[in-house]
Design a protein around this motif. Sequence first.
Motif, PDB file in Angstrom:
ATOM      1  N   LEU A 227     -37.059  76.779 -86.927  1.00  0.00           N
ATOM      2  CA  LEU A 227     -37.905  77.249 -85.826  1.00  0.00           C
ATOM      3  C   LEU A 227     -38.483  76.067 -84.982  1.00  0.00           C
ATOM      4  CD1 LEU A 227     -38.739  80.231 -84.529  1.00  0.00           C
ATOM      5  CD2 LEU A 227     -40.855  79.717 -85.741  1.00  0.00           C
ATOM      6  N   ALA A 228     -38.941  75.804 -85.647  1.00  0.00           N
ATOM      7  CA  ALA A 228     -40.051  74.139 -85.508  1.00  0.00           C
ATOM      8  C   ALA A 228     -39.120  73.060 -84.462  1.00  0.00           C
ATOM      9  CB  ALA A 228     -41.007  73.299 -86.453  1.00  0.00           C
ATOM     10  N   ALA A 229     -38.080  73.242 -84.672  1.00  0.00           N
ATOM     11  CA  ALA A 229     -37.002  71.993 -84.569  1.00  0.00           C
ATOM     12  C   ALA A 229     -36.277  72.916 -83.127  1.00  0.00           C
ATOM     13  CB  ALA A 229     -35.698  71.948 -85.423  1.00  0.00           C
ATOM     14  N   LEU A 230     -36.162  74.092 -82.923  1.00  0.00           N
ATOM     15  CA  LEU A 230     -35.598  74.892 -81.706  1.00  0.00           C
ATOM     16  C   LEU A 230     -37.075  74.506 -81.314  1.00  0.00           C
ATOM     17  CD1 LEU A 230     -33.034  76.785 -80.603  1.00  0.00           C
ATOM     18  CD2 LEU A 230     -34.714  78.479 -81.533  1.00  0.00           C
ATOM     19  N   PHE A 231     -37.909  74.743 -81.531  1.00  0.00           N
ATOM     20  CA  PHE A 231     -38.568  74.888 -80.631  1.00  0.00           C
ATOM     21  C   PHE A 231     -39.520  72.955 -79.468  1.00  0.00           C
ATOM     22  CE2 PHE A 231     -42.063  78.808 -81.855  1.00  0.00           C
ATOM     23  CZ  PHE A 231     -40.984  79.288 -81.432  1.00  0.00           C
ATOM     24  N   THR A 232     -39.026  72.493 -80.804  1.00  0.00           N
ATOM     25  CA  THR A 232     -39.512  71.179 -79.934  1.00  0.00           C
ATOM     26  C   THR A 232     -38.106  70.940 -79.374  1.00  0.00           C
ATOM     27  OG1 THR A 232     -38.670  69.781 -82.435  1.00  0.00           O
ATOM     28  CG2 THR A 232     -41.965  70.086 -81.900  1.00  0.00           C
TER      29      THR A 232
ATOM     30  N   GLY B 195     -38.364  64.654 -83.388  1.00  0.00           N
ATOM     31  CA  GLY B 195     -38.767  64.970 -84.396  1.00  0.00           C
ATOM     32  C   GLY B 195     -37.748  66.555 -84.615  1.00  0.00           C
ATOM     33  N   SER B 196     -37.577  66.681 -83.951  1.00  0.00           N
ATOM     34  CA  SER B 196     -36.614  68.278 -83.672  1.00  0.00           C
ATOM     35  C   SER B 196     -35.435  66.873 -84.966  1.00  0.00           C
ATOM     36  CB  SER B 196     -36.404  68.361 -82.418  1.00  0.00           C
ATOM     37  OG  SER B 196     -35.547  69.479 -82.985  1.00  0.00           O
ATOM     38  N   LEU B 197     -34.965  66.009 -84.590  1.00  0.00           N
ATOM     39  CA  LEU B 197     -33.904  65.602 -85.578  1.00  0.00           C
ATOM     40  C   LEU B 197     -34.084  65.657 -86.559  1.00  0.00           C
ATOM     41  CD1 LEU B 197     -31.716  63.923 -82.769  1.00  0.00           C
ATOM     42  CD2 LEU B 197     -31.066  65.685 -83.980  1.00  0.00           C
TER      43      LEU B 197
ATOM     44  N   LEU C 183     -44.689  64.564 -84.921  1.00  0.00           N
ATOM     45  CA  LEU C 183     -44.635  66.079 -84.639  1.00  0.00           C
ATOM     46  C   LEU C 183     -46.409  66.750 -84.219  1.00  0.00           C
ATOM     47  CD1 LEU C 183     -42.105  68.250 -84.650  1.00  0.00           C
ATOM     48  CD2 LEU C 183     -42.257  66.805 -82.541  1.00  0.00           C
ATOM     49  N   VAL C 184     -47.592  66.768 -85.616  1.00  0.00           N
ATOM     50  CA  VAL C 184     -48.703  67.288 -84.942  1.00  0.00           C
ATOM     51  C   VAL C 184     -49.248  66.034 -84.653  1.00  0.00           C
ATOM     52  CG1 VAL C 184     -50.744  67.463 -87.153  1.00  0.00           C
ATOM     53  CG2 VAL C 184     -48.177  68.637 -87.645  1.00  0.00           C
TER      54      VAL C 184
ATOM     55  N   VAL D 118     -48.982  77.390 -79.493  1.00  0.00           N
ATOM     56  CA  VAL D 118     -48.040  77.932 -80.354  1.00  0.00           C
ATOM     57  C   VAL D 118     -46.594  76.905 -81.094  1.00  0.00           C
ATOM     58  CG1 VAL D 118     -45.803  79.663 -79.458  1.00  0.00           C
ATOM     59  CG2 VAL D 118     -47.958  79.955 -79.143  1.00  0.00           C
ATOM     60  N   PHE D 119     -46.882  75.311 -80.039  1.00  0.00           N
ATOM     61  CA  PHE D 119     -45.994  74.696 -80.831  1.00  0.00           C
ATOM     62  C   PHE D 119     -46.967  74.021 -81.675  1.00  0.00           C
ATOM     63  CE2 PHE D 119     -44.472  74.476 -76.118  1.00  0.00           C
ATOM     64  CZ  PHE D 119     -42.946  74.339 -77.109  1.00  0.00           C
ATOM     65  N   PHE D 120     -48.442  73.820 -81.788  1.00  0.00           N
ATOM     66  CA  PHE D 120     -49.021  73.541 -82.622  1.00  0.00           C
ATOM     67  C   PHE D 120     -48.735  73.583 -84.631  1.00  0.00           C
ATOM     68  CE2 PHE D 120     -53.256  71.599 -85.099  1.00  0.00           C
ATOM     69  CZ  PHE D 120     -52.974  70.982 -85.196  1.00  0.00           C
ATOM     70  N   ALA D 121     -49.259  75.065 -83.331  1.00  0.00           N
ATOM     71  CA  ALA D 121     -49.002  76.103 -84.800  1.00  0.00           C
ATOM     72  C   ALA D 121     -47.864  75.951 -85.777  1.00  0.00           C
ATOM     73  CB  ALA D 121     -49.139  77.746 -84.820  1.00  0.00           C
TER      74      ALA D 121
END
Length: 118
Positions: A11-16, A54-56, A75-76, A99-102
């Motif tokens: 999910l984090a990789a998808l968002f970023t 970061g996503s990769l 990313l944080v 949303v991104f930070f969480a």
Amino acid sequence: MFAAYVTINILAALFTGIAAVTYLINHAYPREQMEMKRLPISWMPRLGATLAVGSLGLLAGFLVPVLGTLASLGLVLYFIGAFIAHMRVGSRKLVGWAVFFATVVAALVVNLAYHGPW
């Protein structure tokens, strides 16, 4: 724990990753955000590349766990910088940022919990 680790990292990789693409294709929304925060538009490709790496890194963490942990930490820090940019101009529109930070904080937490610090 494994299911949470996989789900949150994807999910984090998808968002970023999506955010990175919007920066790299010079989409109107990140451009407006850059102007609102009074940041140079020339930074957009660099910020997009940072998000993409970061996503990769989160995805690479499935093969090399330390990469996922370091990517989530990076990313944080990226989103702490985004918060500072918001505060610098007095912006209170922080829902997207939150949303991104969480999401990236959750990725850092599950990476540390699942693999340990190193």
